[in-house]
Design a protein around this motif. Structure first.
Motif, PDB file in Angstrom:
ATOM      1  N   PRO A  46       0.824  -1.216   0.000  1.00 54.31           N
ATOM      2  CA  PRO A  46       0.000   0.000   0.000  1.00 54.31           C
ATOM      3  C   PRO A  46       0.861   1.270   0.000  1.00 54.31           C
ATOM      4  CG  PRO A  46      -0.817  -1.566   1.623  1.00 54.31           C
ATOM      5  CD  PRO A  46       0.513  -2.091   1.130  1.00 54.31           C
ATOM      6  N   LYS A  47       0.595   2.143  -0.949  1.00 56.72           N
ATOM      7  CA  LYS A  47       1.312   3.420  -1.009  1.00 56.72           C
ATOM      8  C   LYS A  47       0.900   4.272   0.185  1.00 56.72           C
ATOM      9  CE  LYS A  47       1.615   3.248  -6.036  1.00 56.72           C
ATOM     10  NZ  LYS A  47       2.851   2.587  -6.101  1.00 56.72           N
ATOM     11  N   PRO A  48       1.775   5.022   0.780  1.00 57.87           N
ATOM     12  CA  PRO A  48       3.077   5.464   0.268  1.00 57.87           C
ATOM     13  C   PRO A  48       4.245   4.553   0.614  1.00 57.87           C
ATOM     14  CG  PRO A  48       2.571   6.685   2.261  1.00 57.87           C
ATOM     15  CD  PRO A  48       1.402   5.766   2.008  1.00 57.87           C
ATOM     16  N   MET A  68       9.623  -4.077   2.412  1.00 60.50           N
ATOM     17  CA  MET A  68       8.767  -2.897   2.302  1.00 60.50           C
ATOM     18  C   MET A  68       9.225  -1.849   3.309  1.00 60.50           C
ATOM     19  SD  MET A  68       5.074  -4.696   1.712  1.00 60.50           S
ATOM     20  CE  MET A  68       5.228  -6.066   2.833  1.00 60.50           C
ATOM     21  N   ARG A  69       9.188  -0.582   2.862  1.00 62.67           N
ATOM     22  CA  ARG A  69       9.579   0.527   3.733  1.00 62.67           C
ATOM     23  C   ARG A  69       8.449   1.544   3.798  1.00 62.67           C
ATOM     24  NH1 ARG A  69      14.497  -1.299   3.233  1.00 62.67           N
ATOM     25  NH2 ARG A  69      16.427  -0.577   2.696  1.00 62.67           N
ATOM     26  N   GLY A  70       8.154   1.969   5.008  1.00 71.25           N
ATOM     27  CA  GLY A  70       7.105   2.956   5.205  1.00 71.25           C
ATOM     28  C   GLY A  70       7.662   4.359   5.320  1.00 71.25           C
ATOM     29  N   PRO A  71       6.814   5.355   5.116  1.00 64.97           N
ATOM     30  CA  PRO A  71       7.264   6.745   5.179  1.00 64.97           C
ATOM     31  C   PRO A  71       7.690   7.151   6.587  1.00 64.97           C
ATOM     32  CG  PRO A  71       4.879   6.636   4.978  1.00 64.97           C
ATOM     33  CD  PRO A  71       5.400   5.233   4.819  1.00 64.97           C
ATOM     34  N   ASP A  72       7.241   6.401   7.596  1.00 61.01           N
ATOM     35  CA  ASP A  72       7.601   6.702   8.980  1.00 61.01           C
ATOM     36  C   ASP A  72       8.847   5.950   9.430  1.00 61.01           C
ATOM     37  OD1 ASP A  72       6.654   4.125   9.014  1.00 61.01           O
ATOM     38  OD2 ASP A  72       5.191   4.446  10.607  1.00 61.01           O
ATOM     39  N   TRP A 149      -4.674  -5.744   1.761  1.00 54.81           N
ATOM     40  CA  TRP A 149      -4.656  -6.564   0.546  1.00 54.81           C
ATOM     41  C   TRP A 149      -5.606  -5.998  -0.503  1.00 54.81           C
ATOM     42  CZ3 TRP A 149      -2.452 -11.698  -0.571  1.00 54.81           C
ATOM     43  CH2 TRP A 149      -1.402 -12.017   0.292  1.00 54.81           C
ATOM     44  N   ASN A 150      -6.762  -5.471  -0.094  1.00 54.78           N
ATOM     45  CA  ASN A 150      -7.666  -4.866  -1.084  1.00 54.78           C
ATOM     46  C   ASN A 150      -7.056  -3.609  -1.689  1.00 54.78           C
ATOM     47  OD1 ASN A 150     -10.221  -6.229  -1.715  1.00 54.78           O
ATOM     48  ND2 ASN A 150     -10.501  -6.219   0.509  1.00 54.78           N
ATOM     49  N   THR A 151      -6.348  -2.822  -0.891  1.00 54.04           N
ATOM     50  CA  THR A 151      -5.651  -1.644  -1.425  1.00 54.04           C
ATOM     51  C   THR A 151      -4.636  -2.072  -2.477  1.00 54.04           C
ATOM     52  OG1 THR A 151      -5.963  -0.345   0.583  1.00 54.04           O
ATOM     53  CG2 THR A 151      -4.110   0.281  -0.830  1.00 54.04           C
ATOM     54  N   GLN A 155      -4.412  -1.347  -6.487  1.00 55.23           N
ATOM     55  CA  GLN A 155      -3.200  -0.825  -7.126  1.00 55.23           C
ATOM     56  C   GLN A 155      -2.765  -1.727  -8.272  1.00 55.23           C
ATOM     57  OE1 GLN A 155      -1.384   1.292  -3.102  1.00 55.23           O
ATOM     58  NE2 GLN A 155      -0.270  -0.405  -3.953  1.00 55.23           N
ATOM     59  N   LEU A 156      -2.838  -3.047  -8.067  1.00 55.59           N
ATOM     60  CA  LEU A 156      -2.517  -4.006  -9.129  1.00 55.59           C
ATOM     61  C   LEU A 156      -3.444  -3.801 -10.315  1.00 55.59           C
ATOM     62  CD1 LEU A 156      -1.346  -6.575 -10.457  1.00 55.59           C
ATOM     63  CD2 LEU A 156      -2.907  -7.901  -8.988  1.00 55.59           C
TER      64      LEU A 156
END
Length: 164
Positions: A46-48, A68-72, A149-151, A155-156
Motif C-alpha cells: 500500500p502506497k506510500p 517494504m519501507r514505510g514513510p515513517d 490486501w484490497n488496497t 493498485q494491481l
C-alpha cells in the motif's frame, strides 16, 4: 508409533482469509505485473510504502523476498519462496519456507494462493491466504489484512490496466 488424525478440511479453511474480486484488467496484464520483479515493486504494498524486490526466482522452491519501507521508517522484511507457478492462472508462495525449500520462522507465517481467470472483459482474481493456526489468522486480520490486501489489489488492477 501413533499418527495424528488428518485435520478436517473445514477446520483448516477456517484459518484462511480470502478476497474474491473481478478486476477490469486482462489476465495477461495481471500476470505480467505479478511476474516481472520491476513491475511488482511498483504496486506490491500500500502506497506510500515502497517495495524492494530482494529475490525473485519464479519457480517452485525459488526465492520470493520483498522488503517494504514505510514513510515513517517502518520496515517489513518478507523472505519466502514460490511453491507453485501455473502460467497465467496461479501463483502460490509462502513465508514458511525460503529458497531451496529451507524452513523459515517468519514474523507472520502464511501461504498465499493467487488465482486469475478470465471473466467478461476482465479477470476474476482470488487471494487465499492460509495460516498455520487461528491466532496467526486473527493477528493477520487485525493487522488490517482486508484493507491492506484490497488496497494492493486495487493498485494491481490500476497498474495492470495501464499495461494493457
Amino acid at each position: 508409533m501413533t499418527q495424528a488424525a488428518p485435520e478436517p478440511a473445514g477446520d483448516a479453511e477456517a484459518r484462511d482469509l480470502i478476497i474474491h474480486r473481478v478486476l477490469k484488467a486482462p489476465r495477461s496484464a495481471l500476470w505480467r505485473a505479478w511476474t516481472d520483479p520491476e513491475l511488482l515493486r511498483q504496486w506490491w504494498c500500500p502506497k506510500p510504502w515502497t517495495t524492494e524486490v530482494k529475490a525473485f526466482d519464479l519457480q517452485p522452491g525459488g526465492a520470493f523476498h520483498t522488503l517494504m519501507r514505510g514513510p515513517d521508517g517502518g520496515v517489513n522484511d518478507n523472505p519466502g519462496s514460490f511453491l507453485e507457478v501455473v502460467p497465467q492462472s496461479r501463483l502460490v508462495f509462502t513465508s514458511m519456507l525460503t529458497a531451496g525449500w529451507r524452513p523459515n520462522t517468519p514474523w507472520l507465517g502464511f501461504t498465499a494462493i493467487i488465482t486469475m481467470a478470465d471473466e467478461g472483459a476482465g479477470s476474476r482474481y482470488t487471494a487465499r491466504v492460509m495460516h498455520p493456526d487461528e491466532a496467526t489468522r486473527d493477528r493477520h486480520e487485525k493487522m488490517g489484512f482486508f484493507d491492506g490486501w484490497n488496497t494492493v489489489i486495487t493498485q494491481l488492477e490500476e497498474f495492470a490496466v495501464s499495461l494493457s
